[in-house]
Design a protein around this motif. Structure first.
Motif, PDB file in Angstrom:
ATOM      1  N   THR A 122       0.832  -1.198   0.000  1.00  0.00           N
ATOM      2  CA  THR A 122       0.000   0.000   0.000  1.00  0.00           C
ATOM      3  C   THR A 122       0.867   1.248   0.000  1.00  0.00           C
ATOM      4  OG1 THR A 122      -1.835   1.120   1.122  1.00  0.00           O
ATOM      5  CG2 THR A 122      -0.158   0.160   2.539  1.00  0.00           C
ATOM      6  N   LEU A 161      -6.405   0.248   6.756  1.00  0.00           N
ATOM      7  CA  LEU A 161      -5.270  -0.640   6.482  1.00  0.00           C
ATOM      8  C   LEU A 161      -5.344  -1.903   7.339  1.00  0.00           C
ATOM      9  CD1 LEU A 161      -2.511   2.088   6.197  1.00  0.00           C
ATOM     10  CD2 LEU A 161      -3.342   0.643   4.331  1.00  0.00           C
ATOM     11  N   SER A 197       0.066   3.695  11.280  1.00  0.00           N
ATOM     12  CA  SER A 197      -0.534   2.626  10.471  1.00  0.00           C
ATOM     13  C   SER A 197      -0.105   1.256  10.994  1.00  0.00           C
ATOM     14  CB  SER A 197      -0.129   2.782   9.003  1.00  0.00           C
ATOM     15  OG  SER A 197      -0.507   4.051   8.510  1.00  0.00           O
TER      16      SER A 197
END
Length: 372
Positions: A122, A161, A197
């Motif tokens: 990503t 995510l 994240s």
């Protein structure tokens, strides 16, 4: 009867990554994209147990001597050159997590995609301070294209995510994750958003994570990323000599190689030998000697130099720049693989990331040949 012949796997991979391949069925395998961030204009192919990214949408690929037949329903196919069958290949099948969307209607594939056969990838921030003007932007980069084409979203939240990573592990057996980012304003160079994240992903699912960013101004960010759940770190040089860096990536070149080297040293102290890597694009103008010289210095620091052939991406200033020849790649990857194996830095020992996946270069195949 048709001719069949065998090429050593590493030779075939070098050839395919330089020349690309023509597909009898352009829809074979799961969807690939033209332009955009990450290994674009490619399809993943598995050859002799190694999954590699092969250019299929680039100018050289349209004239490639290599042809891949239409695969069967299991993704199996054959590859030939000028009518001579070279062997079997297979396409990784479309991942199941691509069928899903978030509660607010965003397809999972716009949040993260499958690279190679078992890597989730990503770009957390799809914008970059270096991409704002063509005078500063890295000439090979297409980070803004995926966004402009509506194939992704500008900022993936930690919650999104985590949701997609959990699904990719549970539905498709994904083994590790790569998170890169455009460079935001601020001295952390994206490390803060990567740490946030990673923290959310690790709370949801146990998957090894590589984070990728430019060297942060303050080395404290290496510890912060590690504590947040980042297992391996990539800081990418791309080009290694001052003149090529200034020409190819005028904005990023303002971060000196000396700064990179100091940051590499500090990062290895946090993540460990072999868990810090850099990406070097061969074929942009750096000589074989210049690349191997800096690789020697990196290996001495405990950094894994992942050298890949440059692939021109559609819609970038370098879309017509030639890919390096297979012989040029062989002249670098042969000695580099010996250097890495002798130093105990091998792709198979990296916890997560591009070097571990190895699909964008034949380097890990050379390592495998040496350690058989």
């Amino acid at each position: 009867m048709e001719n069949t012949t065998r090429l050593p796997t590493e030779v075939l991979i070098n050839e395919l990554q330089s020349y690309g391949a023509r597909l009898v069925d352009p829809k074979a395998g799961h969807e690939s994209r033209r332009g955009g961030a990450g290994p674009s204009d490619h399809k993943a192919l598995t050859i002799d147990g190694m999954t590699v990214m092969v250019p299929v949408h680039t100018a050289p690929a349209f004239e490639s001597p290599y042809l891949v037949e239409k695969p069967d329903e299991m993704g199996r196919s054959r590859i030939s050159r000028d009518g001579t069958v070279l062997g079997e290949v297979s396409f990784p099948l479309r991942p199941r997590f691509y069928e899903r969307s978030t509660a607010d209607g965003i397809p999972y594939s716009q949040i993260a995609v499958l690279h190679g056969k078992d890597v989730l990838a990503t770009t957390v921030l799809q914008t970059c301070i270096r991409y704002q003007s063509r005078t500063k932007t890295c000439q090979f980069c297409a980070i803004g294209q995926s966004l402009a084409a509506g194939r992704t979203i500008a900022h993936k939240t930690p919650e999104q995510l985590a949701e997609v990573a959990k699904a990719a592990v549970e539905l498709d057996g994904v083994k590790h994750m790569v998170m890169t980012t455009g460079t935001p304003k601020g001295d952390d160079r994206g490390a803060a958003i990567l740490a946030d994240s990673a923290r959310a992903i690790k709370a949801a699912v146990n998957i090894p994570i590589q984070a990728q960013c430019e060297p942060p101004e303050d080395d404290i960010w290496f510890t912060r990323m590690k504590e947040a759940g980042v297992d391996a770190l990539g800081m990418h040089l791309e080009a290694v000599t001052p003149e090529v860096r200034a020409r190819i990536m005028p904005g990023k070149a303002q971060v000196s190689i000396a700064k990179y080297m100091a940051s590499f040293s500090a990062a290895v102290g946090v993540f460990g030998r072999g868990q810090v890597s850099t990406y070097i694009l061969a074929g942009l103008g750096d000589s074989r000697e210049a690349i191997l010289d800096i690789c020697e210095k990196l290996v001495a620091l405990g950094v894994y130099p992942f050298v890949v052939p440059f692939v021109p991406i559609s819609g970038t200033p370098l879309e017509s720049h030639p890919a390096p020849s297979p012989d040029f790649m062989h002249s670098i990857l042969g000695p580099l693989s010996r250097m890495l194996v002798a130093s105990g830095l091998k792709a198979v020992d990296i916890k997560a990331g591009c070097g571990k996946c190895g699909a964008c270069s034949a380097l890990s195949t050379y390592e495998r040949m040496l350690t058989k």
